[in-house]
Design a protein around this motif. Structure first.
Motif, PDB file in Angstrom:
ATOM      1  N   LEU A  31       0.837  -1.211   0.000  1.00  0.00           N
ATOM      2  CA  LEU A  31       0.000   0.000   0.000  1.00  0.00           C
ATOM      3  C   LEU A  31       0.865   1.252   0.000  1.00  0.00           C
ATOM      4  O   LEU A  31       0.611   2.211  -0.740  1.00  0.00           O
ATOM      5  CB  LEU A  31      -0.921   0.003   1.220  1.00  0.00           C
ATOM      6  CG  LEU A  31      -2.300  -0.631   1.090  1.00  0.00           C
ATOM      7  CD1 LEU A  31      -3.024  -0.574   2.424  1.00  0.00           C
ATOM      8  CD2 LEU A  31      -3.112   0.058   0.007  1.00  0.00           C
ATOM      9  N   SER A  32       1.866   1.246   0.845  1.00  0.00           N
ATOM     10  CA  SER A  32       2.757   2.400   0.926  1.00  0.00           C
ATOM     11  C   SER A  32       3.474   2.631  -0.401  1.00  0.00           C
ATOM     12  O   SER A  32       3.581   3.767  -0.878  1.00  0.00           O
ATOM     13  CB  SER A  32       3.777   2.198   2.049  1.00  0.00           C
ATOM     14  OG  SER A  32       4.674   3.286   2.123  1.00  0.00           O
ATOM     15  N   PHE A  69      -0.316   4.886  -0.810  1.00  0.00           N
ATOM     16  CA  PHE A  69      -1.269   5.032   0.287  1.00  0.00           C
ATOM     17  C   PHE A  69      -0.510   4.998   1.608  1.00  0.00           C
ATOM     18  O   PHE A  69       0.097   3.995   1.960  1.00  0.00           O
ATOM     19  CB  PHE A  69      -2.317   3.919   0.256  1.00  0.00           C
ATOM     20  CG  PHE A  69      -3.288   4.039  -0.890  1.00  0.00           C
ATOM     21  CD1 PHE A  69      -4.559   4.567  -0.691  1.00  0.00           C
ATOM     22  CD2 PHE A  69      -2.926   3.645  -2.169  1.00  0.00           C
ATOM     23  CE1 PHE A  69      -5.450   4.683  -1.749  1.00  0.00           C
ATOM     24  CE2 PHE A  69      -3.808   3.759  -3.229  1.00  0.00           C
ATOM     25  CZ  PHE A  69      -5.071   4.279  -3.023  1.00  0.00           C
ATOM     26  N   ASP A  90      -1.791   5.577   4.767  1.00  0.00           N
ATOM     27  CA  ASP A  90      -2.564   5.383   5.992  1.00  0.00           C
ATOM     28  C   ASP A  90      -2.949   3.926   6.231  1.00  0.00           C
ATOM     29  O   ASP A  90      -3.911   3.628   6.917  1.00  0.00           O
ATOM     30  CB  ASP A  90      -3.833   6.242   5.976  1.00  0.00           C
ATOM     31  CG  ASP A  90      -4.717   5.929   4.774  1.00  0.00           C
ATOM     32  OD1 ASP A  90      -4.247   5.203   3.884  1.00  0.00           O
ATOM     33  OD2 ASP A  90      -5.858   6.414   4.743  1.00  0.00           O
ATOM     34  N   MET A 125      -7.959  -3.117   0.630  1.00  0.00           N
ATOM     35  CA  MET A 125      -7.456  -1.844   0.127  1.00  0.00           C
ATOM     36  C   MET A 125      -6.241  -2.051  -0.783  1.00  0.00           C
ATOM     37  O   MET A 125      -6.056  -1.324  -1.766  1.00  0.00           O
ATOM     38  CB  MET A 125      -7.096  -0.928   1.286  1.00  0.00           C
ATOM     39  CG  MET A 125      -6.657   0.478   0.861  1.00  0.00           C
ATOM     40  SD  MET A 125      -7.951   1.378  -0.053  1.00  0.00           S
ATOM     41  CE  MET A 125      -9.119   1.705   1.274  1.00  0.00           C
ATOM     42  N   ALA A 155      -5.925  -0.701  -4.458  1.00  0.00           N
ATOM     43  CA  ALA A 155      -4.832   0.197  -4.811  1.00  0.00           C
ATOM     44  C   ALA A 155      -4.081  -0.309  -6.035  1.00  0.00           C
ATOM     45  O   ALA A 155      -3.708   0.473  -6.925  1.00  0.00           O
ATOM     46  CB  ALA A 155      -3.877   0.341  -3.625  1.00  0.00           C
TER      47      ALA A 155
END
Length: 230
Positions: free
Chosen positions: A31-32, A36, A38, A50, A54
């Protein structure tokens, strides 16, 4: 030294993904990398969902690049990652790439991308096998089973057209370590069973390597122990 063995395959099943491959920490890191920041605030199921969203929001090649950089940045350079990111949308790179040591990582990335893109990427399957391997002559039995010895024990249960037999015939018969076996078998546990000189074996490999392994049954054969430890 060549010794007799009896291999009993108790079950064989195909897997779309290998359980435990992606942990919450992996999803958060992905995610990072996808932009993203958070992810830490999400629950575990939310993090996984998520992550898939993503990845799907990115161009397929860009999403593939994110995963390959996360998993293989130390093994592949930028140009190789860029090439594979485009090729894997149409080709089974997890079977075709020349370095078989990378097949497991490429399979894991491909299957996660396939989930994110609802089947856009080629389908792959892993194989989970449960078996026992026993040695009638306990005095000559190996103290442990390496991946090389397990593949030698499984050889009688493989078709004569097996890719393993065709590519590694010399390794299956030689009195030397079968080093490629460590990359053919992606996961392996071989623990002593209750019976003497018997091991309970659980392994995961690619359907590419073991699709023609028998689903069940007993198979007698001989295996050659390496002259040096594997």
């Amino acid at each position: 030294m060549t010794i007799s063995c009896l291999t009993t395959i108790t079950s064989k099943e195909t897997l779309a993904e290998i359980p435990g491959t992606w942990q919450t920490a992996d999803y958060r890191a992905i995610l990072s990398a996808a932009g993203f920041a958070d992810g830490d605030a999400l629950s575990d199921p939310e993090t996984q969902e998520m992550t898939l969203m993503a990845l799907a929001d990115l161009d397929p090649a860009e999403a593939a690049s994110v995963l390959l950089n996360y998993r293989l940045s130390e093994e592949l350079n930028e140009g190789q990652i860029d090439q594979i990111s485009h090729d894997m949308q149409n080709d089974k790179i997890f079977e075709e790439y020349p370095e078989i040591s990378l097949h497991r990582h490429l399979f894991d990335a491909n299957q996660l991308l396939r989930r994110a893109y609802n089947g856009k990427f080629p389908n792959g399957e892993a194989v989970l096998v449960q078996a026992t391997v026993s040695f009638p002559e306990a005095s000559t039995a190996p103290a442990e089973l390496t991946a090389g010895l397990v593949l030698r024990a499984l050889a009688p249960a493989l078709s004569d057209r097996s890719l393993v037999k065709r590519l590694y015939a010399a390794d299956l018969a030689a009195a030397t370590p079968f080093t490629a076996a460590d990359n053919i078998l992606w996961e392996l546990t071989a623990t002593p069973a209750d019976a003497p000189a018997t091991f309970a074996v659980r392994l995961v490999s690619s359907e590419y390597w073991l699709h023609d392994l028998a689903d069940s049954g007993e198979f007698e054969g001989e295996i050659t122990l390496p002259e040096t430890e594997e």
